[in-house]
Design a protein around this motif. Sequence first.
Motif, PDB file in Angstrom:
ATOM      1  N   ALA A  33       0.847  -1.187   0.000  1.00 38.03           N
ATOM      2  CA  ALA A  33       0.000   0.000   0.000  1.00 38.03           C
ATOM      3  C   ALA A  33       0.886   1.242   0.000  1.00 38.03           C
ATOM      4  CB  ALA A  33      -0.922   0.010   1.210  1.00 38.03           C
ATOM      5  N   MET A  34       0.705   2.091  -1.009  1.00 37.20           N
ATOM      6  CA  MET A  34       1.417   3.365  -1.100  1.00 37.20           C
ATOM      7  C   MET A  34       0.461   4.489  -0.718  1.00 37.20           C
ATOM      8  SD  MET A  34       3.503   3.109  -4.724  1.00 37.20           S
ATOM      9  CE  MET A  34       4.329   4.694  -4.438  1.00 37.20           C
ATOM     10  N   HIS A  35       0.804   5.266   0.294  1.00 36.52           N
ATOM     11  CA  HIS A  35      -0.009   6.414   0.714  1.00 36.52           C
ATOM     12  C   HIS A  35       0.807   7.681   0.485  1.00 36.52           C
ATOM     13  CE1 HIS A  35      -2.526   9.136   2.867  1.00 36.52           C
ATOM     14  NE2 HIS A  35      -3.192   8.222   3.564  1.00 36.52           N
ATOM     15  N   SER A  36       0.313   8.554  -0.385  1.00 38.13           N
ATOM     16  CA  SER A  36       0.944   9.862  -0.634  1.00 38.13           C
ATOM     17  C   SER A  36       2.408   9.719  -1.032  1.00 38.13           C
ATOM     18  CB  SER A  36       0.828  10.763   0.601  1.00 38.13           C
ATOM     19  OG  SER A  36      -0.520  10.919   0.979  1.00 38.13           O
ATOM     20  N   GLY A  37       2.714   8.761  -1.876  1.00 36.01           N
ATOM     21  CA  GLY A  37       4.091   8.553  -2.326  1.00 36.01           C
ATOM     22  C   GLY A  37       4.274   8.957  -3.772  1.00 36.01           C
TER      23      GLY A  37
ATOM     24  N   PRO B  96      10.636 -13.056 -12.131  1.00 41.77           N
ATOM     25  CA  PRO B  96      10.515 -14.428 -12.627  1.00 41.77           C
ATOM     26  C   PRO B  96       9.049 -14.802 -12.824  1.00 41.77           C
ATOM     27  CG  PRO B  96      12.067 -14.323 -10.804  1.00 41.77           C
ATOM     28  CD  PRO B  96      11.406 -12.984 -10.881  1.00 41.77           C
ATOM     29  N   PRO B  97       8.721 -15.489 -13.914  1.00 37.64           N
ATOM     30  CA  PRO B  97       7.317 -15.810 -14.215  1.00 37.64           C
ATOM     31  C   PRO B  97       6.654 -16.739 -13.212  1.00 37.64           C
ATOM     32  CG  PRO B  97       8.800 -16.966 -15.702  1.00 37.64           C
ATOM     33  CD  PRO B  97       9.641 -15.994 -14.948  1.00 37.64           C
ATOM     34  N   ASP B  98       7.444 -17.434 -12.398  1.00 39.79           N
ATOM     35  CA  ASP B  98       6.859 -18.364 -11.439  1.00 39.79           C
ATOM     36  C   ASP B  98       6.657 -17.748 -10.063  1.00 39.79           C
ATOM     37  OD1 ASP B  98       9.543 -18.103 -10.929  1.00 39.79           O
ATOM     38  OD2 ASP B  98       9.849 -20.200 -10.380  1.00 39.79           O
ATOM     39  N   VAL B  99       6.787 -16.410  -9.958  1.00 46.33           N
ATOM     40  CA  VAL B  99       6.640 -15.725  -8.668  1.00 46.33           C
ATOM     41  C   VAL B  99       5.236 -15.147  -8.541  1.00 46.33           C
ATOM     42  CG1 VAL B  99       7.383 -13.741  -7.302  1.00 46.33           C
ATOM     43  CG2 VAL B  99       9.089 -15.174  -8.433  1.00 46.33           C
ATOM     44  N   GLN B 100       4.600 -15.382  -7.394  1.00 47.34           N
ATOM     45  CA  GLN B 100       3.296 -14.796  -7.095  1.00 47.34           C
ATOM     46  C   GLN B 100       3.499 -13.346  -6.685  1.00 47.34           C
ATOM     47  OE1 GLN B 100       0.026 -16.219  -7.085  1.00 47.34           O
ATOM     48  NE2 GLN B 100      -0.479 -14.067  -6.891  1.00 47.34           N
ATOM     49  N   LEU B 101       3.019 -12.415  -7.511  1.00 45.17           N
ATOM     50  CA  LEU B 101       3.293 -10.997  -7.282  1.00 45.17           C
ATOM     51  C   LEU B 101       2.304 -10.374  -6.302  1.00 45.17           C
ATOM     52  CD1 LEU B 101       4.028 -10.108 -10.982  1.00 45.17           C
ATOM     53  CD2 LEU B 101       5.680 -10.114  -9.123  1.00 45.17           C
ATOM     54  N   PRO B 102       2.755  -9.411  -5.511  1.00 47.71           N
ATOM     55  CA  PRO B 102       1.854  -8.753  -4.566  1.00 47.71           C
ATOM     56  C   PRO B 102       0.910  -7.793  -5.260  1.00 47.71           C
ATOM     57  CG  PRO B 102       4.019  -7.750  -4.459  1.00 47.71           C
ATOM     58  CD  PRO B 102       4.145  -8.924  -5.391  1.00 47.71           C
ATOM     59  N   ALA B 103      -0.268  -7.623  -4.694  1.00 51.64           N
ATOM     60  CA  ALA B 103      -1.218  -6.623  -5.183  1.00 51.64           C
ATOM     61  C   ALA B 103      -0.795  -5.253  -4.664  1.00 51.64           C
ATOM     62  CB  ALA B 103      -2.621  -6.972  -4.717  1.00 51.64           C
ATOM     63  N   LEU B 104      -1.180  -4.195  -5.374  1.00 56.73           N
ATOM     64  CA  LEU B 104      -0.768  -2.837  -5.025  1.00 56.73           C
ATOM     65  C   LEU B 104      -1.981  -1.948  -4.826  1.00 56.73           C
ATOM     66  CD1 LEU B 104       1.363  -0.505  -4.838  1.00 56.73           C
ATOM     67  CD2 LEU B 104       1.127  -0.282  -7.320  1.00 56.73           C
ATOM     68  N   LEU B 105      -2.021  -1.239  -3.698  1.00 59.44           N
ATOM     69  CA  LEU B 105      -3.038  -0.227  -3.420  1.00 59.44           C
ATOM     70  C   LEU B 105      -2.349   1.129  -3.361  1.00 59.44           C
ATOM     71  CD1 LEU B 105      -5.844   0.822  -2.396  1.00 59.44           C
ATOM     72  CD2 LEU B 105      -5.074   0.246  -0.085  1.00 59.44           C
ATOM     73  N   VAL B 106      -2.877   2.113  -4.094  1.00 59.64           N
ATOM     74  CA  VAL B 106      -2.316   3.464  -4.092  1.00 59.64           C
ATOM     75  C   VAL B 106      -3.366   4.428  -3.553  1.00 59.64           C
ATOM     76  CG1 VAL B 106      -1.364   5.332  -5.502  1.00 59.64           C
ATOM     77  CG2 VAL B 106      -0.812   2.951  -6.051  1.00 59.64           C
ATOM     78  N   ILE B 107      -2.994   5.219  -2.546  1.00 57.41           N
ATOM     79  CA  ILE B 107      -3.883   6.213  -1.939  1.00 57.41           C
ATOM     80  C   ILE B 107      -3.245   7.592  -2.081  1.00 57.41           C
ATOM     81  CG2 ILE B 107      -5.022   6.982   0.182  1.00 57.41           C
ATOM     82  CD1 ILE B 107      -4.895   4.103   1.183  1.00 57.41           C
ATOM     83  N   HIS B 108      -4.019   8.553  -2.610  1.00 57.29           N
ATOM     84  CA  HIS B 108      -3.525   9.918  -2.777  1.00 57.29           C
ATOM     85  C   HIS B 108      -4.637  10.918  -2.503  1.00 57.29           C
ATOM     86  CE1 HIS B 108       0.593  10.226  -4.280  1.00 57.29           C
ATOM     87  NE2 HIS B 108       0.413   9.014  -4.757  1.00 57.29           N
ATOM     88  N   GLY B 109      -4.248  12.130  -2.189  1.00 58.55           N
ATOM     89  CA  GLY B 109      -5.197  13.216  -2.014  1.00 58.55           C
ATOM     90  C   GLY B 109      -5.111  14.191  -3.172  1.00 58.55           C
ATOM     91  N   THR B 110      -6.235  14.773  -3.577  1.00 57.48           N
ATOM     92  CA  THR B 110      -6.231  15.707  -4.704  1.00 57.48           C
ATOM     93  C   THR B 110      -5.510  17.007  -4.364  1.00 57.48           C
ATOM     94  OG1 THR B 110      -8.383  16.640  -4.051  1.00 57.48           O
ATOM     95  CG2 THR B 110      -8.399  14.792  -5.606  1.00 57.48           C
ATOM     96  N   ALA B 111      -5.379  17.319  -3.080  1.00 59.63           N
ATOM     97  CA  ALA B 111      -4.656  18.526  -2.682  1.00 59.63           C
ATOM     98  C   ALA B 111      -3.180  18.245  -2.436  1.00 59.63           C
ATOM     99  CB  ALA B 111      -5.282  19.137  -1.426  1.00 59.63           C
ATOM    100  N   ASP B 112      -2.767  17.012  -2.637  1.00 55.92           N
ATOM    101  CA  ASP B 112      -1.352  16.636  -2.529  1.00 55.92           C
ATOM    102  C   ASP B 112      -0.677  16.960  -3.850  1.00 55.92           C
ATOM    103  OD1 ASP B 112       1.122  15.333  -2.285  1.00 55.92           O
ATOM    104  OD2 ASP B 112       0.267  13.742  -1.057  1.00 55.92           O
ATOM    105  N   ARG B 113       0.498  17.536  -3.792  1.00 56.11           N
ATOM    106  CA  ARG B 113       1.166  17.962  -5.015  1.00 56.11           C
ATOM    107  C   ARG B 113       1.782  16.818  -5.813  1.00 56.11           C
ATOM    108  NH1 ARG B 113       1.042  22.318  -1.760  1.00 56.11           N
ATOM    109  NH2 ARG B 113       0.821  24.348  -2.736  1.00 56.11           N
ATOM    110  N   VAL B 114       1.611  15.589  -5.338  1.00 50.54           N
ATOM    111  CA  VAL B 114       2.016  14.450  -6.152  1.00 50.54           C
ATOM    112  C   VAL B 114       0.828  13.518  -6.367  1.00 50.54           C
ATOM    113  CG1 VAL B 114       4.447  14.450  -5.558  1.00 50.54           C
ATOM    114  CG2 VAL B 114       2.834  13.235  -4.103  1.00 50.54           C
TER     115      VAL B 114
END
Length: 326
Positions: A197-201, A231-249
Amino acid sequence: MARRTRTTAWSRSVNKVLKTMTQTAVRVGTKALKESLRVAPLPAKPAAAKKPRASSTEWTAGIAIGAAGPRRYRLYKPPGVRKTESLPLLVMLHGCGQDAEALAASSRMNTIAKRERFFVLYPEQDRLSNVQGCWNWYDTRNGRAQAEAHSISAAIEQICLTQRVDRKRIALAGISAGAGMAVLLATQHPDRFRAIAMHSGIATGVAHCSTSAIKAMFGKAATPSPLPPIPPDVQLPALLVIHGTADRVAAKPGKPRTVQRGTRYAAAITDYRKDGRPVAPHCEIVQLAHAWSGGAASQPFSDAKGPDASLMIWGFVAREFCRETD
């Protein structure tokens, strides 16, 4: 073949999110994060509200040694862990101007961990490595970012060896510089984590030194670098991204669905899916600045109005933990 398809889909979905984040940074700039890299006084922290309320057996301190040297950490352990139990582990990486205790107090993740029964590990950056307490997620040219990632991994391994951790249920979450470091860790060890989970990154891969990091924060790195080959045989993690509209990124993916509860900020959510599985959902919170959404009002880099990012992150992580792996 199915895992190779999932790998390609995950990488494509992540790159879509990262590209959108970078394009938005081009439009609006990143003054807030640029200032966080400066050698400047840290914001005052209210002493009375800093420490999470937990017993000495639930809230402990430790040191782990990795390639970047020793790093302190804080660990929350839910009460009454039995010898027969094997609990999930959520690793929380603080942002600039914070430390482990500040992120714990702001996010109040320990309260959720007590109720839902999981460990929470808060690795802490050394101020000699960065005056502002930022993880040097961008400094990949000279290897400092990789070394810090190794030290965080050492802390995770130490907890896995000393506590009753279920190694199949480990997840990462970070805010600001901690979000960038979380994704760097996950791309280095994709088989170790079930969710991120990425928050404000800021998008990972857009910088390789402090100079390029500042440019990226102004949106001058238009195209993210590709993720390392997985590697194709690796179970990849899911990604959650959280951002604010007033955040400059802040990111702004297209065709979102809007969710709002009561007087909380509205959130626009876009799900990137593959075979019905959300591989990179993006949550954009209207009017939220560079702060933990739903965090403790008394803490810096914290917005009490919500929605509650901690609940969102744990809900997302818990769903991934419950999914069957191939």
